[in-house]
Design a protein around this motif. Sequence first.
Motif, PDB file in Angstrom:
ATOM      1  N   GLY A   1       0.811  -1.220   0.000  1.00 18.77           N
ATOM      2  CA  GLY A   1       0.000   0.000   0.000  1.00 18.77           C
ATOM      3  C   GLY A   1       0.838   1.261   0.000  1.00 18.77           C
ATOM      4  N   ALA A   2       2.020   1.190   0.580  1.00 21.91           N
ATOM      5  CA  ALA A   2       2.910   2.361   0.621  1.00 21.91           C
ATOM      6  C   ALA A   2       4.346   1.875   0.607  1.00 21.91           C
ATOM      7  CB  ALA A   2       2.657   3.190   1.878  1.00 21.91           C
ATOM      8  N   VAL A   3       5.179   2.642  -0.087  1.00 20.07           N
ATOM      9  CA  VAL A   3       6.611   2.342  -0.099  1.00 20.07           C
ATOM     10  C   VAL A   3       7.325   3.470   0.619  1.00 20.07           C
ATOM     11  CG1 VAL A   3       8.674   2.291  -1.568  1.00 20.07           C
ATOM     12  CG2 VAL A   3       6.659   0.963  -2.213  1.00 20.07           C
ATOM     13  N   SER A   4       8.249   3.085   1.469  1.00 19.06           N
ATOM     14  CA  SER A   4       9.125   4.073   2.076  1.00 19.06           C
ATOM     15  C   SER A   4      10.488   3.895   1.415  1.00 19.06           C
ATOM     16  CB  SER A   4       9.191   3.797   3.582  1.00 19.06           C
ATOM     17  OG  SER A   4       9.581   4.928   4.261  1.00 19.06           O
ATOM     18  N   LEU A   5      10.895   4.896   0.656  1.00 17.11           N
ATOM     19  CA  LEU A   5      12.191   4.830  -0.023  1.00 17.11           C
ATOM     20  C   LEU A   5      13.262   5.264   0.976  1.00 17.11           C
ATOM     21  CD1 LEU A   5      13.914   4.527  -2.634  1.00 17.11           C
ATOM     22  CD2 LEU A   5      13.478   6.966  -3.039  1.00 17.11           C
ATOM     23  N   GLU A   6      14.112   4.314   1.354  1.00 13.33           N
ATOM     24  CA  GLU A   6      15.134   4.586   2.365  1.00 13.33           C
ATOM     25  C   GLU A   6      16.488   4.622   1.668  1.00 13.33           C
ATOM     26  OE1 GLU A   6      14.363   4.892   5.745  1.00 13.33           O
ATOM     27  OE2 GLU A   6      12.255   4.695   5.148  1.00 13.33           O
ATOM     28  N   ALA A   7      17.077   5.795   1.570  1.00 15.63           N
ATOM     29  CA  ALA A   7      18.421   5.855   0.984  1.00 15.63           C
ATOM     30  C   ALA A   7      19.423   5.444   2.060  1.00 15.63           C
ATOM     31  CB  ALA A   7      18.716   7.256   0.480  1.00 15.63           C
ATOM     32  N   MET A   8      20.492   4.832   1.624  1.00 17.25           N
ATOM     33  CA  MET A   8      21.466   4.259   2.560  1.00 17.25           C
ATOM     34  C   MET A   8      22.070   5.322   3.482  1.00 17.25           C
ATOM     35  SD  MET A   8      22.848   1.516   3.562  1.00 17.25           S
ATOM     36  CE  MET A   8      23.024   0.183   2.383  1.00 17.25           C
ATOM     37  N   THR A   9      22.275   4.943   4.715  1.00 17.64           N
ATOM     38  CA  THR A   9      23.019   5.764   5.670  1.00 17.64           C
ATOM     39  C   THR A   9      24.151   4.897   6.234  1.00 17.64           C
ATOM     40  OG1 THR A   9      21.650   5.065   7.532  1.00 17.64           O
ATOM     41  CG2 THR A   9      20.958   7.065   6.364  1.00 17.64           C
ATOM     42  N   VAL A  10      25.121   5.550   6.830  1.00 14.98           N
ATOM     43  CA  VAL A  10      26.220   4.791   7.448  1.00 14.98           C
ATOM     44  C   VAL A  10      25.980   4.722   8.950  1.00 14.98           C
ATOM     45  CG1 VAL A  10      28.689   4.727   7.936  1.00 14.98           C
ATOM     46  CG2 VAL A  10      27.888   5.409   5.673  1.00 14.98           C
ATOM     47  N   GLN A  11      25.838   3.506   9.429  1.00 13.54           N
ATOM     48  CA  GLN A  11      25.658   3.304  10.866  1.00 13.54           C
ATOM     49  C   GLN A  11      26.824   2.478  11.396  1.00 13.54           C
ATOM     50  OE1 GLN A  11      21.564   2.249  11.853  1.00 13.54           O
ATOM     51  NE2 GLN A  11      20.918   3.004   9.871  1.00 13.54           N
ATOM     52  N   LYS A  12      27.105   2.720  12.657  1.00 16.01           N
ATOM     53  CA  LYS A  12      28.311   2.111  13.249  1.00 16.01           C
ATOM     54  C   LYS A  12      28.226   0.582  13.315  1.00 16.01           C
ATOM     55  CE  LYS A  12      30.568   5.550  16.057  1.00 16.01           C
ATOM     56  NZ  LYS A  12      29.934   6.730  15.503  1.00 16.01           N
ATOM     57  N   TYR A  13      29.415  -0.054  13.180  1.00 15.79           N
ATOM     58  CA  TYR A  13      29.564  -1.501  13.303  1.00 15.79           C
ATOM     59  C   TYR A  13      28.751  -2.257  12.243  1.00 15.79           C
ATOM     60  CZ  TYR A  13      31.355   0.330  17.605  1.00 15.79           C
ATOM     61  OH  TYR A  13      32.046   1.078  18.509  1.00 15.79           O
ATOM     62  N   THR A  14      28.727  -1.701  11.049  1.00 17.09           N
ATOM     63  CA  THR A  14      28.036  -2.354   9.940  1.00 17.09           C
ATOM     64  C   THR A  14      29.021  -2.588   8.798  1.00 17.09           C
ATOM     65  OG1 THR A  14      27.451  -0.248   8.926  1.00 17.09           O
ATOM     66  CG2 THR A  14      25.851  -1.186  10.482  1.00 17.09           C
ATOM     67  N   LEU A  15      28.654  -3.490   7.896  1.00 16.91           N
ATOM     68  CA  LEU A  15      29.486  -3.696   6.708  1.00 16.91           C
ATOM     69  C   LEU A  15      29.536  -2.412   5.882  1.00 16.91           C
ATOM     70  CD1 LEU A  15      31.087  -5.663   4.856  1.00 16.91           C
ATOM     71  CD2 LEU A  15      28.945  -6.006   3.620  1.00 16.91           C
ATOM     72  N   VAL A  16      28.422  -1.713   5.813  1.00 17.87           N
ATOM     73  CA  VAL A  16      28.399  -0.469   5.031  1.00 17.87           C
ATOM     74  C   VAL A  16      29.418   0.523   5.595  1.00 17.87           C
ATOM     75  CG1 VAL A  16      26.983   1.522   4.400  1.00 17.87           C
ATOM     76  CG2 VAL A  16      26.024  -0.776   4.274  1.00 17.87           C
ATOM     77  N   GLU A  17      29.510   0.621   6.905  1.00 16.16           N
ATOM     78  CA  GLU A  17      30.508   1.528   7.494  1.00 16.16           C
ATOM     79  C   GLU A  17      31.920   1.074   7.101  1.00 16.16           C
ATOM     80  OE1 GLU A  17      31.569   1.152  11.583  1.00 16.16           O
ATOM     81  OE2 GLU A  17      31.701   3.310  11.876  1.00 16.16           O
ATOM     82  N   TYR A  18      32.147  -0.240   7.170  1.00 21.12           N
ATOM     83  CA  TYR A  18      33.468  -0.762   6.795  1.00 21.12           C
ATOM     84  C   TYR A  18      33.797  -0.419   5.347  1.00 21.12           C
ATOM     85  CZ  TYR A  18      37.115  -3.963   5.439  1.00 21.12           C
ATOM     86  OH  TYR A  18      38.276  -4.475   4.929  1.00 21.12           O
ATOM     87  N   LEU A  19      32.857  -0.661   4.431  1.00 22.46           N
ATOM     88  CA  LEU A  19      33.094  -0.378   3.006  1.00 22.46           C
ATOM     89  C   LEU A  19      33.318   1.117   2.790  1.00 22.46           C
ATOM     90  CD1 LEU A  19      30.287  -2.650   1.487  1.00 22.46           C
ATOM     91  CD2 LEU A  19      32.744  -3.123   1.489  1.00 22.46           C
ATOM     92  N   TYR A  20      32.521   1.916   3.453  1.00 24.24           N
ATOM     93  CA  TYR A  20      32.619   3.377   3.321  1.00 24.24           C
ATOM     94  C   TYR A  20      33.994   3.861   3.799  1.00 24.24           C
ATOM     95  CZ  TYR A  20      31.197   8.277   4.085  1.00 24.24           C
ATOM     96  OH  TYR A  20      31.101   9.643   4.065  1.00 24.24           O
ATOM     97  N   ASN A  21      34.432   3.363   4.922  1.00 25.43           N
ATOM     98  CA  ASN A  21      35.736   3.783   5.468  1.00 25.43           C
ATOM     99  C   ASN A  21      36.906   3.286   4.632  1.00 25.43           C
ATOM    100  OD1 ASN A  21      34.513   5.128   7.520  1.00 25.43           O
ATOM    101  ND2 ASN A  21      34.756   3.494   9.037  1.00 25.43           N
ATOM    102  N   ASN A  22      36.674   2.238   3.858  1.00 25.67           N
ATOM    103  CA  ASN A  22      37.745   1.679   3.022  1.00 25.67           C
ATOM    104  C   ASN A  22      37.579   2.041   1.541  1.00 25.67           C
ATOM    105  OD1 ASN A  22      39.606  -0.224   4.735  1.00 25.67           O
ATOM    106  ND2 ASN A  22      37.530  -0.432   5.533  1.00 25.67           N
TER     107      ASN A  22
END
Length: 394
Positions: A266-287
């Motif tokens: 019924g509804a989509v929430s479009l969530e753009a990526m954020t960097v949160q601590k102790y995540t793979l995304v944070e690791y990739l972002y920092n590297n």
Amino acid sequence: MKHIMEHEDFLGPIKNVDDSKCLSASQYYSFIATFMKHLHSNIPANDYLDFSRPAHIEIRDDFFRGKNTKRAVVFLLSNGCEWALKSAHGCTMCGHIAKQARKDQPISTEDFVTQFETAFSTADIDGIPVLNIFNNGSFFNDDELPREARTTILNLINKNKNIKRVLVESRPEFITPSVLQETKSLIPGTELEIAIGLETTDDIRRSISLNKGFSLRQFTDAANIIRKNDIHLRSYILLKPPFFSERGAINDAVQSIETAFSLGVGAVSLEAMTVQKYTLVEYLYNNNLYQMPWLWSIVEVIKRTAHLGRVIIGLFKFYPSPDSVPNNCPLCNNKVMDAIIEYNKTLRPDVFNQLHCKCKEDWKEVLEKSSDYYDNLRDFILVEKNKDSILRSA
Ligand code: SF4
Ligand SMILES: [Zn+2]
């Protein structure tokens, strides 16, 4: 729970680079779980143990029944999402386990109820029609939020006749007809909305990029149960999971939103990526293996999907706040964010028509230079293999 792709050799393109470094699907999942475990092992010891403190509560803007209104968002402290605590070690972008979850001792039913009750009874929520309850995982998983706590919280909500809609979150495997019927019966005059983090409708990439651990089939089954019980369904679609190029991320989000609506969302929430601590995304972002999505990309997805249904833009409002959020350039960040906020109030994509900035040319160049998904994945795997670090123990 088994990973959906566990026995499929989906990492074929990596083989072509260097046979000695090829990974089977099961090796990859073992690798990513070990990697996540390693990241989580760095989470500092909890700094407080008061599980019965009032839950954090925020009042946010909302657009409900055709009107601009407010919603109250309650963040319960919990023991954490079961998916993040089990052997898969959770989704690659999720920072809940490091922030709002405490593992020292089980949080009792009484503590959950006290957290909710004290926040709910003291916050100024008069006239606010929408209530969100976030428990850093699945509202319907008895092992994360005991059934007695859940039913008591729903009974408390039922006493407040201002609340017209309650939104909770859950993974699909906890959606059953009986739990939905029980929930509806406890808040008979209040609409229920369930949000599921589908993220992308691409099963393979949801699995590789996000370690999400459920399939589109499971999501569809849950969606059907939700619809049959006349409950609203929202799905979170994530813009730019790891290894996607900027252009690939836009196309994936557009495709995923189209598919989500076709499945009865019924509804989509479009969530753009954020960097949160102790995540793979944070690791990739920092590297330097991940770049934040551009705000222009959010605008582009909305321009291509707003006509399909109710598409809301997530405003990167996590609690506590993320370390990095999507951006354009310092000259236009505020202007574009204002337009995004305005869009959420009206759901009219023409609010973006007048936006111009010279950085839009840079964004277009990034789109032209799009890198390949499997090249990006390979870069991550090879970097880690060459470091001779975590992968060895996978
Ligand atoms: S995103 Fe949801 S399912 Fe995944 S680890 Fe976080 S709380 Fe759990
Ligand atoms: Zn700009």
